[in-house]
Design a protein around this motif. Structure first.
Motif, PDB file in Angstrom:
ATOM      1  N   MET A  50       0.986  -1.100   0.168  1.00 48.72           N
ATOM      2  CA  MET A  50       0.012   0.156  -0.121  1.00 48.72           C
ATOM      3  C   MET A  50       0.831   1.272  -0.043  1.00 48.72           C
ATOM      4  N   ARG A  51       0.682   2.305  -0.887  1.00 49.71           N
ATOM      5  CA  ARG A  51       1.113   3.366  -0.927  1.00 49.71           C
ATOM      6  C   ARG A  51       1.153   4.356   0.306  1.00 49.71           C
ATOM      7  N   ARG A  52       2.111   4.851   0.772  1.00 44.46           N
ATOM      8  CA  ARG A  52       2.214   5.798   1.781  1.00 44.46           C
ATOM      9  C   ARG A  52       2.841   6.703   1.786  1.00 44.46           C
ATOM     10  N   GLU A  53       2.785   8.162   2.083  1.00 42.67           N
ATOM     11  CA  GLU A  53       3.414   9.176   2.195  1.00 42.67           C
ATOM     12  C   GLU A  53       3.520   9.980   3.296  1.00 42.67           C
ATOM     13  N   ARG A  54       4.388  10.876   3.449  1.00 46.27           N
ATOM     14  CA  ARG A  54       4.396  11.744   4.665  1.00 46.27           C
ATOM     15  C   ARG A  54       4.664  13.306   4.082  1.00 46.27           C
ATOM     16  N   ARG A  55       3.771  14.118   4.325  1.00 45.50           N
ATOM     17  CA  ARG A  55       3.880  15.428   3.725  1.00 45.50           C
ATOM     18  C   ARG A  55       3.033  16.112   4.569  1.00 45.50           C
ATOM     19  N   GLU A  56       3.239  17.624   4.330  1.00 47.95           N
ATOM     20  CA  GLU A  56       2.427  18.545   4.665  1.00 47.95           C
ATOM     21  C   GLU A  56       1.131  18.643   3.935  1.00 47.95           C
ATOM     22  N   LEU A  57       0.070  18.558   4.863  1.00 47.55           N
ATOM     23  CA  LEU A  57      -1.149  18.443   4.437  1.00 47.55           C
ATOM     24  C   LEU A  57      -2.143  19.733   4.726  1.00 47.55           C
ATOM     25  N   SER A  58      -3.029  20.041   3.786  1.00 46.25           N
ATOM     26  CA  SER A  58      -4.226  21.038   4.285  1.00 46.25           C
ATOM     27  C   SER A  58      -5.315  20.687   3.445  1.00 46.25           C
ATOM     28  N   ASN A  59      -6.288  21.460   3.622  1.00 47.63           N
ATOM     29  CA  ASN A  59      -7.677  21.344   2.926  1.00 47.63           C
ATOM     30  C   ASN A  59      -7.887  22.513   1.854  1.00 47.63           C
ATOM     31  N   TRP A  60      -8.956  22.667   1.482  1.00 47.37           N
ATOM     32  CA  TRP A  60      -9.261  23.704   0.569  1.00 47.37           C
ATOM     33  C   TRP A  60      -8.851  25.088   0.894  1.00 47.37           C
ATOM     34  N   GLY A  61      -8.891  25.300   2.180  1.00 49.32           N
ATOM     35  CA  GLY A  61      -8.735  26.822   2.650  1.00 49.32           C
ATOM     36  C   GLY A  61      -6.919  27.066   2.806  1.00 49.32           C
ATOM     37  N   HIS A  62      -6.361  25.940   2.760  1.00 45.52           N
ATOM     38  CA  HIS A  62      -4.731  26.055   3.054  1.00 45.52           C
ATOM     39  C   HIS A  62      -4.450  26.386   4.224  1.00 45.52           C
ATOM     40  N   TYR A  63      -5.562  26.304   5.188  1.00 49.58           N
ATOM     41  CA  TYR A  63      -5.271  26.718   6.644  1.00 49.58           C
ATOM     42  C   TYR A  63      -6.182  25.716   7.533  1.00 49.58           C
ATOM     43  N   PRO A  64      -5.867  25.132   8.406  1.00 50.02           N
ATOM     44  CA  PRO A  64      -4.370  25.080   9.158  1.00 50.02           C
ATOM     45  C   PRO A  64      -3.630  23.903   8.204  1.00 50.02           C
ATOM     46  N   THR A  65      -2.309  23.835   8.405  1.00 52.86           N
ATOM     47  CA  THR A  65      -1.539  22.447   7.765  1.00 52.86           C
ATOM     48  C   THR A  65      -1.112  21.708   8.852  1.00 52.86           C
ATOM     49  N   ILE A  66      -0.706  20.517   8.545  1.00 55.75           N
ATOM     50  CA  ILE A  66      -0.164  19.611   9.598  1.00 55.75           C
ATOM     51  C   ILE A  66       0.678  18.540   8.747  1.00 55.75           C
ATOM     52  N   LYS A  67       1.606  18.244   9.435  1.00 48.96           N
ATOM     53  CA  LYS A  67       2.500  17.020   8.956  1.00 48.96           C
ATOM     54  C   LYS A  67       1.881  15.825   8.959  1.00 48.96           C
ATOM     55  N   ALA A  68       1.422  15.110   8.065  1.00 52.72           N
ATOM     56  CA  ALA A  68       0.570  13.742   8.148  1.00 52.72           C
ATOM     57  C   ALA A  68       1.326  12.585   7.194  1.00 52.72           C
ATOM     58  N   GLU A  69       0.809  11.393   8.065  1.00 50.04           N
ATOM     59  CA  GLU A  69       1.222  10.345   7.183  1.00 50.04           C
ATOM     60  C   GLU A  69      -0.015   9.687   6.533  1.00 50.04           C
ATOM     61  N   ILE A  70      -0.016   9.758   5.313  1.00 51.81           N
ATOM     62  CA  ILE A  70      -1.273   9.441   4.573  1.00 51.81           C
ATOM     63  C   ILE A  70      -1.047   7.975   4.010  1.00 51.81           C
ATOM     64  N   GLY A  71      -2.019   7.297   4.305  1.00 47.50           N
ATOM     65  CA  GLY A  71      -2.127   5.789   3.584  1.00 47.50           C
ATOM     66  C   GLY A  71      -3.171   5.858   2.547  1.00 47.50           C
ATOM     67  N   TYR A  72      -2.972   5.166   1.425  1.00 46.05           N
ATOM     68  CA  TYR A  72      -3.932   5.011   0.260  1.00 46.05           C
ATOM     69  C   TYR A  72      -4.335   3.444   0.023  1.00 46.05           C
ATOM     70  N   PRO A  73      -5.062   3.050   1.018  1.00 45.07           N
ATOM     71  CA  PRO A  73      -5.685   1.593   0.714  1.00 45.07           C
ATOM     72  C   PRO A  73      -6.264   1.470  -0.709  1.00 45.07           C
ATOM     73  N   ARG A  74      -6.246   0.296  -1.286  1.00 39.70           N
ATOM     74  CA  ARG A  74      -6.788  -0.203  -2.408  1.00 39.70           C
ATOM     75  C   ARG A  74      -7.998  -1.256  -2.260  1.00 39.70           C
ATOM     76  N   SER A  75      -7.946  -1.781  -1.126  1.00 44.93           N
ATOM     77  CA  SER A  75      -9.014  -2.784  -0.789  1.00 44.93           C
ATOM     78  C   SER A  75      -9.485  -2.506   0.621  1.00 44.93           C
ATOM     79  N   VAL A  76     -10.532  -3.308   0.873  1.00 49.98           N
ATOM     80  CA  VAL A  76     -11.058  -3.522   2.099  1.00 49.98           C
ATOM     81  C   VAL A  76     -10.242  -3.852   3.085  1.00 49.98           C
ATOM     82  N   LYS A  77      -9.466  -4.956   2.894  1.00 51.70           N
ATOM     83  CA  LYS A  77      -8.433  -5.397   3.470  1.00 51.70           C
ATOM     84  C   LYS A  77      -7.443  -4.512   3.933  1.00 51.70           C
ATOM     85  N   GLU A  78      -6.995  -3.852   3.174  1.00 52.81           N
ATOM     86  CA  GLU A  78      -5.863  -2.656   3.427  1.00 52.81           C
ATOM     87  C   GLU A  78      -6.561  -1.856   4.291  1.00 52.81           C
TER      88      GLU A  78
END
Ligand SMILES: Cc1cc2nc3c(=O)[nH]c(=O)nc-3n(C[C@H](O)[C@H](O)[C@H](O)COP(=O)(O)OP(=O)(O)OC[C@H]3O[C@@H](n4cnc5c(N)ncnc54)[C@H](O)[C@@H]3O)c2cc1C
Length: 428
Positions: free
Chosen positions: A1-29
């Motif tokens: 499963m792809r995983r990345e660590r980066r600065e993340l924000s929503n549409w307003g670009h505020y606030p931001t957070i350093k996040a670990e994001i996982g991208y599961p492709r299946s229910v098992k993941e």
């Protein structure tokens, strides 16, 4: 499963957070991700404005993007949570179907539509997204999967609609579409000169299915609240021709504008121009022009610069909306902050079970502000005003209002596995 660590924000670009994001492709993941972390939050396409889809651990649903089935006779779609409305439009419009309820962008996921229980310009007629939702699958903190509908696990169904992702991970959903025989709508434009005239115009045109108003947030004195009300209804063709979702060439904002671009003088000039150019009358527009005008400029949020934008959308009961909107506009004039976009919508009754949905009978005003250092002071004043008048703030847009403003019922969210910056803020 792809995983990345980066600065993340929503549409307003505020606030931001350093996040670990996982991208599961299946229910098992998805399950292994849910069991692996003590706390995490689901994320769709990050089109909420504030701090809702942000946490140190994030589970992105963007790879859960299969349309499982589409019954073109009954207009029922079953799709995984990460499917975008934009992708569905290419499938459903040619078969003569559209969404009963859609927000002002098509780049949101089905999971996001449910978790924020989004509304459109037709709330009094069609309610929220949940009104058309048949059922969904939800993964709970222990990895188990429950089917939720009005009949089955109904408490969980209603806690999840508008529950901001705090009940679990929505995996897939089934919902009902609306028949259309044309991609065109009749739009009527009405210019009005004050807040009172605007609310009166909304009330006098209640039979129009779609209604939204652009408000000149900087007009003062006798012109306070001068607006352009846009009404629309679908055109019905007796002999429907081939339908396709109309897409125009999308412009892109390739870089962040300097933060001083959207200053009060520029916004004032833009508002003068917009109001002067608007003409009373009727004309034909298509689905994209009616529902998704902002989508034509990709990354338009970069116009606000790196500091980002804060949208403050609040709803007020019918009885207090004229006085409330007047007072809110006066407060913002006194503060020196200038909203680039001000939009008013009318809302109808909220079903009693839809405990977390934002819209309630009355009106809402959404104000898009460039984020300045002094904005929090205005937000505090607006919070006090909205609270005193019995109103509330829309959490999908919120970035900095007081914890009480969403009027949530926190006891509904027992499990604290699903945790976001927003939850941290409002459950303090
Ligand atoms: C230009 C623009 C116009 C908009 N207009 C409107 C409007 O008219 N009406 C309106 O109601 N909203 C509007 N919005 C807000 C937007 O529709 C909502 O915030 C929507 O929820 C965003 O969906 P998303 O897929 O990007 O979700 P995200 O922004 O990624 O997440 C939003 C919330 O949903 C939760 N979530 C997402 N996926 C799941 C899942 N699979 N399971 C559990 N929880 C999940 C997240 O935890 C978060 O709390 C607008 C936004 C923009 C940018």
């Amino acid at each position: 499963m792809r995983r990345e660590r980066r600065e993340l924000s929503n549409w307003g670009h505020y606030p931001t957070i350093k996040a670990e994001i996982g991208y599961p492709r299946s229910v098992k993941e998805v399950r292994s991700e849910v069991l692996r972390h003590d706390r995490l939050i689901a994320r769709g396409n990050g089109r909420c404005y504030g701090d809702a889809a942000l946490a140190p651990q994030v589970l992105s649903t963007l790879c859960l993007n299969q349309i499982r089935s589409f019954d073109a006779r009954q207009g029922i779609v079953e799709a995984e949570a990460g499917v975008l409305l934009a992708d569905l439009l290419d499938v459903i419009v040619p078969a003569g179907w559209f969404f009963h309820v859609t927000p002002g962008t098509r780049f949101i996921t089905i999971g996001g539509a449910i978790a924020c229980d989004v509304h459109g310009k037709n709330h009094p007629h069609k309610g929220c997204f949940s009104n058309w939702l048949l059922d969904f699958e939800l993964m709970r903190a222990d990895g188990s999967i429950l089917r939720c509908s009005r009949q089955e696990n109904s408490d969980l169904f209603w806690q999840t609609c508008g529950g901001m992702g705090w009940t679990g991970i929505i995996l897939s959903a089934r919902f009902q579409l609306m028949r259309i025989s044309s991609v065109f709508l009749r739009q009527r434009t009405l210019k009005v000169s004050s807040v009172e005239a605007l609310i009166e115009a909304f009330e006098n045109h209640r039979s129009w299915p779609y209604a939204v108003a652009w408000v000149d947030g900087l007009a003062r004195g006798k012109q306070l609240g001068r607006s352009v009300l846009l009404l629309a209804e679908h055109i019905e063709e007796e002999q429907p021709s081939a339908l396709a979702f109309p897409k125009r060439y999308a412009l892109n904002m390739p870089f962040y504008a300097p933060h001083f671009l959207l200053n009060p003088a520029i916004i004032w000039a833009y508002n003068q121009l917009y109001f002067a150019r608007a003409r009373n009358g009727e004309h034909r527009i298509d689905l994209e022009q009616c529902f998704y005008p902002l989508d034509r400029i990709r990354n338009w949020n970069r116009l606000y610069g790196r500091r980002g934008l804060v949208q403050y959308q609040f709803g007020l009961p019918e009885a207090s909306c004229v006085a409330g909107f007047r007072r809110a506009l006066e407060l913002l004039h006194r503060s020196g902050e200038a909203p680039f976009l001000c939009v008013v919508k009318r809302h109808g009754d909220r079903p009693p079970e839809a405990i977390h949905s934002f819209p309630e009978r009355g009106y809402s005003l959404a104000l898009d502000f460039p984020r300045t250092r002094t904005l929090p002071a205005l937000v505090r004043q607006l919070d006090d005003l909205v609270w005193q008048l019995g109103g509330k703030v829309y959490l999908a847009k919120d970035a900095c209002s007081a914890p009480r403003m969403g009027r949530l019922q926190p006891q509904a969210f027992a499990a604290d596995k699903f945790w976001s910056l927003l939850r941290e803020r409002v459950q303090q």
